[in-house]
Write a protein that holds these residues in place. Structure first.
Motif, mmCIF file in Angstrom:
data_model
loop_
_atom_site.group_PDB
_atom_site.id
_atom_site.type_symbol
_atom_site.label_atom_id
_atom_site.label_comp_id
_atom_site.label_asym_id
_atom_site.label_seq_id
_atom_site.Cartn_x
_atom_site.Cartn_y
_atom_site.Cartn_z
ATOM 1 N N LEU A 182 0.833 -1.199 0.000
ATOM 2 C CA LEU A 182 0.000 0.000 0.000
ATOM 3 C C LEU A 182 0.868 1.250 0.000
ATOM 4 N N ILE A 183 1.929 1.217 0.788
ATOM 5 C CA ILE A 183 2.848 2.353 0.863
ATOM 6 C C ILE A 183 3.536 2.565 -0.481
ATOM 7 N N VAL A 184 3.962 1.471 -1.098
ATOM 8 C CA VAL A 184 4.653 1.552 -2.387
ATOM 9 C C VAL A 184 3.710 2.085 -3.463
ATOM 10 N N VAL A 185 2.490 1.558 -3.523
ATOM 11 C CA VAL A 185 1.531 1.988 -4.540
ATOM 12 C C VAL A 185 1.203 3.473 -4.380
ATOM 13 N N GLY A 186 0.909 3.901 -3.153
ATOM 14 C CA GLY A 186 0.549 5.299 -2.922
ATOM 15 C C GLY A 186 1.679 6.254 -3.241
ATOM 16 N N THR A 187 2.891 5.913 -2.803
ATOM 17 C CA THR A 187 4.034 6.791 -3.048
ATOM 18 C C THR A 187 4.374 6.847 -4.529
ATOM 19 N N ALA A 188 4.360 5.680 -5.189
ATOM 20 C CA ALA A 188 4.660 5.644 -6.619
ATOM 21 C C ALA A 188 3.635 6.458 -7.411
ATOM 22 N N PHE A 189 2.369 6.348 -7.049
ATOM 23 C CA PHE A 189 1.337 7.117 -7.746
ATOM 24 C C PHE A 189 1.561 8.613 -7.542
ATOM 25 N N ALA A 190 1.892 9.000 -6.320
ATOM 26 C CA ALA A 190 2.113 10.417 -6.029
ATOM 27 C C ALA A 190 3.258 10.985 -6.862
ATOM 28 N N ILE A 191 4.359 10.241 -6.959
ATOM 29 C CA ILE A 191 5.525 10.725 -7.694
ATOM 30 C C ILE A 191 5.320 10.654 -9.195
ATOM 31 N N ILE A 192 4.842 9.508 -9.677
ATOM 32 C CA ILE A 192 4.741 9.306 -11.125
ATOM 33 C C ILE A 192 3.614 10.133 -11.729
ATOM 34 N N VAL A 193 2.415 9.990 -11.187
ATOM 35 C CA VAL A 193 1.240 10.604 -11.800
ATOM 36 C C VAL A 193 1.064 12.062 -11.365
ATOM 37 N N ALA A 194 1.074 12.294 -10.047
ATOM 38 C CA ALA A 194 0.754 13.636 -9.551
ATOM 39 C C ALA A 194 1.909 14.623 -9.677
ATOM 40 N N LYS A 195 3.126 14.111 -9.872
ATOM 41 C CA LYS A 195 4.274 15.025 -9.968
ATOM 42 C C LYS A 195 4.948 14.963 -11.341
ATOM 43 N N GLN A 196 5.536 13.824 -11.689
ATOM 44 C CA GLN A 196 6.371 13.754 -12.885
ATOM 45 C C GLN A 196 5.593 13.852 -14.193
ATOM 46 N N LEU A 197 4.411 13.267 -14.263
ATOM 47 C CA LEU A 197 3.650 13.357 -15.509
ATOM 48 C C LEU A 197 3.158 14.772 -15.799
ATOM 49 N N TYR A 198 3.181 15.629 -14.789
ATOM 50 C CA TYR A 198 2.834 17.031 -15.000
ATOM 51 C C TYR A 198 4.067 17.888 -15.294
ATOM 52 N N GLY A 199 5.244 17.277 -15.258
ATOM 53 C CA GLY A 199 6.451 18.027 -15.579
ATOM 54 C C GLY A 199 7.446 18.122 -14.452
ATOM 55 N N VAL A 239 -2.726 13.664 -3.326
ATOM 56 C CA VAL A 239 -3.295 12.869 -4.416
ATOM 57 C C VAL A 239 -3.070 11.388 -4.141
ATOM 58 N N GLY A 240 -1.850 11.038 -3.729
ATOM 59 C CA GLY A 240 -1.568 9.647 -3.388
ATOM 60 C C GLY A 240 -2.435 9.147 -2.259
ATOM 61 N N TYR A 241 -2.616 9.980 -1.231
ATOM 62 C CA TYR A 241 -3.450 9.596 -0.090
ATOM 63 C C TYR A 241 -4.903 9.405 -0.509
ATOM 64 N N ALA A 242 -5.432 10.326 -1.297
ATOM 65 C CA ALA A 242 -6.833 10.243 -1.721
ATOM 66 C C ALA A 242 -7.076 8.990 -2.549
ATOM 67 N N VAL A 243 -6.142 8.650 -3.424
ATOM 68 C CA VAL A 243 -6.282 7.442 -4.245
ATOM 69 C C VAL A 243 -6.319 6.204 -3.354
ATOM 70 N N LEU A 244 -5.449 6.144 -2.363
ATOM 71 C CA LEU A 244 -5.425 4.995 -1.458
ATOM 72 C C LEU A 244 -6.710 4.919 -0.628
ATOM 73 N N LEU A 245 -7.174 6.046 -0.133
ATOM 74 C CA LEU A 245 -8.365 6.059 0.714
ATOM 75 C C LEU A 245 -9.597 5.612 -0.065
ATOM 76 N N ILE A 246 -9.714 6.059 -1.293
ATOM 77 C CA ILE A 246 -10.866 5.681 -2.114
ATOM 78 C C ILE A 246 -10.769 4.212 -2.548
ATOM 79 N N SER A 247 -9.555 3.751 -2.842
ATOM 80 C CA SER A 247 -9.369 2.391 -3.353
ATOM 81 C C SER A 247 -9.349 1.333 -2.258
ATOM 82 N N PHE A 248 -8.799 1.668 -1.103
ATOM 83 C CA PHE A 248 -8.642 0.686 -0.023
ATOM 84 C C PHE A 248 -9.130 1.272 1.304
#
Length: 339
Positions: free
Chosen positions: A93-110, A122-131
């Protein structure tokens, strides 16, 4: 013509980020004292994940790796997310949330400086909604737990979900004060009865207060170092206190007092460390007041009427969406045009 510099010895990004990490240390120490060393495992795992995914994305984007890894911004995202996740959450869960925060919410935006949303939230919200079930299994303060878990017990549980013999997860976890309050009010329990429960005792709600006070000390340090200004923390906490005070005065049997809301959940952490993200927040003093006041209002409404115990993450993300509009109407204007 002599052109003297207006700013000398401007702080670097890495020095600012490092001070933010230092300011989080008091809260982490109190957190570990109350809930055990599991939070240190979570922090280490989140940090490693953030650095690896940041390096990978920088490589894929053909950007230099070392300058961006050494600015500590990825580590701040990792720590804020780790502190928002239950310390006994499984490793994946920690790995998924952190990876999503860095990859999607940060790096994909530049990358740093271009992300419109707070990556950790963003990572926290995704985890809370999903799990939602896993994200609500918080450990009881160690002195209240029926069975104390050692550091190695917590390590094994995080990586294998295995507890010592004759120990169930229900024996070492409990609802948070915010979650317990909301649940009991829905069962038509009175505020007096609710607040007499053990969870509001010496290390129940008090545990949250101790952690909040430690974060407050770190926040004051950031203000003293001029890393943040007073606008965001004061407006956010003032907004929560004001709306909570109004509801409490109307019906104290159904609504908690302002101090409870100020020192529960992520109020203090959000005020000094999350809302103050300079990238995803507004740029003007007046804009910061509007931004934080709106976030405080949404946080309270989610706590009282929403489906989740706390609303800081959702409030921050929603107000991030409003930042361009806030900046548009709070920027100084010259001769009818924005400056």
């Amino acid at each position: 013509m002599n052109r003297s510099p207006y700013i000398t010895n401007a702080p670097t990004v890495s020095s600012i980020m490092l001070k933010v990490l230092v300011a989080l240390v008091p809260g982490i120490i109190v957190y570990a004292w109350l809930f055990g060393g599991g939070i240190l495992i979570t922090l280490a795992l989140a940090t490693a994940t953030a650095l690896v995914t940041e390096a990978l994305m920088l490589k894929l984007r053909k950007r230099p790796v070392q300058p961006f890894l050494s600015d500590y911004s990825a580590i701040i995202t990792a720590w804020l997310l780790a502190l928002a996740i239950p310390p006994l959450a499984p490793w994946w869960l920690i790995v998924v949330g952190t990876a999503f925060a860095i990859i999607v919410a940060k790096q994909l935006y530049g990358g740093l400086g271009y992300n419109p949303f707070n990556p950790a939230m963003v990572g926290y919200a995704v985890l809370l909604i999903s799990f939602p079930v896993i994200m609500t299994k918080w450990p009881a303060a160690l002195s209240l737990a029926q069975t104390k878990l050692s550091f190695m017990d917590q390590f094994h549980y995080i990586f294998s979900t295995a507890l010592p013999a004759n120990v169930s997860i229900d024996a070492v976890t409990s609802a948070t004060p915010l979650d317990y309050l909301k649940t009991q009010l829905k069962l038509n329990q009175s505020m007096t009865t609710i607040q007499s429960a053990p969870i509001f005792g010496t290390l129940g709600a008090k545990g949250s207060e101790y952690i909040a006070l430690a974060y407050l000390a770190g926040g004051v340090f950031l203000w003293q170092q001029r890393i943040i200004t007073w606008h965001l923390p004061v407006a956010f906490l003032g907004s929560i206190a004001a709306i909570a005070g109004v509801f409490w005065l109307i019906d104290p049997t159904q609504f908690a007092n302002p101090l409870f809301h100020l020192f529960s959940g992520a109020s203090i952490l959000g005020a000094f460390f999350i809302l103050t993200d300079p990238i995803s927040g507004p740029t003007t003093p007046k804009g910061k007041l509007y931004f934080a006041a709106g976030a405080g209002l949404i946080t309270y409404l989610v706590r009282v009427y929403g489906g989740y115990p706390d609303g800081v993450a959702f409030a921050v993300i929603f107000m991030n969406i409003c930042v361009p509009l806030i900046d548009m109407y709070t920027q100084p204007r010259v001769f009818g045009h924005q400056k």
